[in-house]
Scaffold this active site. Structure first.
Site, PDB file in Angstrom:
ATOM      1  N   HIS A 268      -2.278   8.216   6.569  1.00 51.21           N
ATOM      2  CA  HIS A 268      -1.236   9.010   5.880  1.00 51.21           C
ATOM      3  C   HIS A 268      -1.829  10.289   5.291  1.00 51.21           C
ATOM      4  O   HIS A 268      -1.208  11.347   5.331  1.00 51.21           O
ATOM      5  CB  HIS A 268      -0.604   8.213   4.737  1.00 51.21           C
ATOM      6  CG  HIS A 268       0.495   7.284   5.159  1.00 51.21           C
ATOM      7  ND1 HIS A 268       1.652   7.718   5.763  1.00 51.21           N
ATOM      8  CD2 HIS A 268       0.622   5.938   5.034  1.00 51.21           C
ATOM      9  CE1 HIS A 268       2.445   6.683   6.002  1.00 51.21           C
ATOM     10  NE2 HIS A 268       1.847   5.588   5.578  1.00 51.21           N
TER      11      HIS A 268
ATOM     12  N   GLN B 265       3.608   9.823   0.545  1.00 47.90           N
ATOM     13  CA  GLN B 265       4.838   9.029   0.710  1.00 47.90           C
ATOM     14  C   GLN B 265       5.776   9.172  -0.489  1.00 47.90           C
ATOM     15  O   GLN B 265       6.937   8.764  -0.417  1.00 47.90           O
ATOM     16  CB  GLN B 265       4.497   7.552   0.935  1.00 47.90           C
ATOM     17  CG  GLN B 265       3.822   7.271   2.277  1.00 47.90           C
ATOM     18  CD  GLN B 265       3.507   5.808   2.442  1.00 47.90           C
ATOM     19  OE1 GLN B 265       2.482   5.330   1.971  1.00 47.90           O
ATOM     20  NE2 GLN B 265       4.394   5.073   3.073  1.00 47.90           N
TER      21      GLN B 265
ATOM     22  N   CYS C  95       5.442  -0.130   7.093  1.00 44.96           N
ATOM     23  CA  CYS C  95       5.218   1.059   6.253  1.00 44.96           C
ATOM     24  C   CYS C  95       6.481   1.334   5.439  1.00 44.96           C
ATOM     25  O   CYS C  95       7.588   1.306   5.992  1.00 44.96           O
ATOM     26  CB  CYS C  95       4.899   2.245   7.161  1.00 44.96           C
ATOM     27  SG  CYS C  95       4.616   3.780   6.262  1.00 44.96           S
ATOM     28  N   LEU C  96       6.312   1.619   4.156  1.00 50.09           N
ATOM     29  CA  LEU C  96       7.485   1.895   3.307  1.00 50.09           C
ATOM     30  C   LEU C  96       8.243   3.133   3.765  1.00 50.09           C
ATOM     31  O   LEU C  96       9.425   3.268   3.468  1.00 50.09           O
ATOM     32  CB  LEU C  96       7.048   2.059   1.845  1.00 50.09           C
ATOM     33  CG  LEU C  96       6.717   0.755   1.116  1.00 50.09           C
ATOM     34  CD1 LEU C  96       6.147   1.054  -0.262  1.00 50.09           C
ATOM     35  CD2 LEU C  96       7.940  -0.144   0.998  1.00 50.09           C
TER      36      LEU C  96
ATOM     37  N   HIS D 259      -4.722   2.322   7.420  1.00 46.89           N
ATOM     38  CA  HIS D 259      -3.308   2.733   7.476  1.00 46.89           C
ATOM     39  C   HIS D 259      -3.045   3.856   6.458  1.00 46.89           C
ATOM     40  O   HIS D 259      -2.426   4.876   6.778  1.00 46.89           O
ATOM     41  CB  HIS D 259      -2.423   1.510   7.191  1.00 46.89           C
ATOM     42  CG  HIS D 259      -0.959   1.790   7.134  1.00 46.89           C
ATOM     43  ND1 HIS D 259      -0.064   1.310   8.064  1.00 46.89           N
ATOM     44  CD2 HIS D 259      -0.209   2.485   6.243  1.00 46.89           C
ATOM     45  CE1 HIS D 259       1.155   1.717   7.766  1.00 46.89           C
ATOM     46  NE2 HIS D 259       1.089   2.433   6.648  1.00 46.89           N
ATOM     47  N   GLU D 260      -3.550   3.662   5.232  1.00 45.88           N
ATOM     48  CA  GLU D 260      -3.275   4.637   4.156  1.00 45.88           C
ATOM     49  C   GLU D 260      -4.066   5.932   4.352  1.00 45.88           C
ATOM     50  O   GLU D 260      -3.536   7.022   4.080  1.00 45.88           O
ATOM     51  CB  GLU D 260      -3.568   4.023   2.784  1.00 45.88           C
ATOM     52  CG  GLU D 260      -2.756   2.774   2.434  1.00 45.88           C
ATOM     53  CD  GLU D 260      -1.250   2.935   2.579  1.00 45.88           C
ATOM     54  OE1 GLU D 260      -0.745   4.074   2.531  1.00 45.88           O
ATOM     55  OE2 GLU D 260      -0.563   1.904   2.768  1.00 45.88           O
TER      56      GLU D 260
ATOM     57  N   GLY E  41       0.840  -1.192   0.000  1.00 46.07           N
ATOM     58  CA  GLY E  41       0.000   0.000   0.000  1.00 46.07           C
ATOM     59  C   GLY E  41       0.873   1.239   0.000  1.00 46.07           C
ATOM     60  O   GLY E  41       2.007   1.199   0.488  1.00 46.07           O
TER      61      GLY E  41
END
Ligand code: Y12
Ligand code: CO
Length: 174
Positions: free
Chosen positions: A145, A50, A99-100, A141-142, A45
């Site tokens: 962000h 990001q 998370c990236l 989660h996204e 994701g």
């Protein structure tokens, strides 16, 4: 094009992303680049912030259940969500998240088990999705962000302190 991932504690991760108003080629390029970037980094994701773009755009790789006896089936579908809004949520469940923007860190996080979300697709068409499994976790989660939040902000005070100390050391070591 693969874009650079914004890494914690970059200030851009605290921004509240802006509503998308134009469903044009630039948006499609962003979505395509986000997909390429997510795949190149083995993510599941990604939110636009990001990759440094302050827009309410996210993508998620949704695993597809294999059908028995059928060859050459796709393993995943990509869900693209523009301006997503959670309109229903209930229950609670813990899931180990990564998370990236915080590579190498995985922690259990509690979130709603079930969510119903309204969003627009890449052409601006309204869509609704309902989930109570992996996708529900990934969407929450996204969307966090898009609201300037990262998953480690949901940890207990002690776990957060430990994370911050270890992360500082990790960044120093390079
Ligand atoms: C469940 C929980 C969290 C999400 C949000 C999306 N998260 C990710 O896609 C995380 C990917 C990830 C990939 C990593 O690998 C690389 O950076 C190459 C990683 O770093 C390491 O493993 C060292 C950390 C996280 C969706 C659903
Ligand atoms: Co993340």
């Amino acid at each position: 094009m693969i874009r650079e991932i914004v890494v914690y504690p970059d200030k851009r991760l605290k921004l509240i992303s802006k509503e998308v108003k134009l469903f044009n080629g630039a948006l499609h390029d962003l979505l395509d680049d986000m997909y390429e970037t997510m795949c190149a980094k083995n993510g599941v994701g990604l939110a636009a912030i990001q990759v440094g773009v302050e827009q309410r755009v996210l993508i998620i790789n949704v695993p597809i259940e294999a059908k028995e006896g059928e060859a050459d089936q796709p393993k995943e579908n990509t869900l693209e969500m523009i301006n997503p809004v959670i309109i229903e949520q209930d229950g609670a469940e813990k899931y180990q998240e990564g998370c990236l923007s915080i590579p190498g860190v995985y922690e259990d996080v509690e979130r709603s088990k079930h969510v119903k979300v309204e969003y627009l697709d890449r052409d601006g068409n309204p869509q609704t999705i309902d989930d109570d499994a992996f996708l529900a976790v990934a969407i929450q989660h996204e969307i966090d962000h898009l609201n300037g939040k990262v998953f480690i902000e949901k940890l207990s005070y002690i776990k957060r302190k430990k994370f911050e100390k270890e992360w500082k050391r990790k960044l120093k070591e390079g």
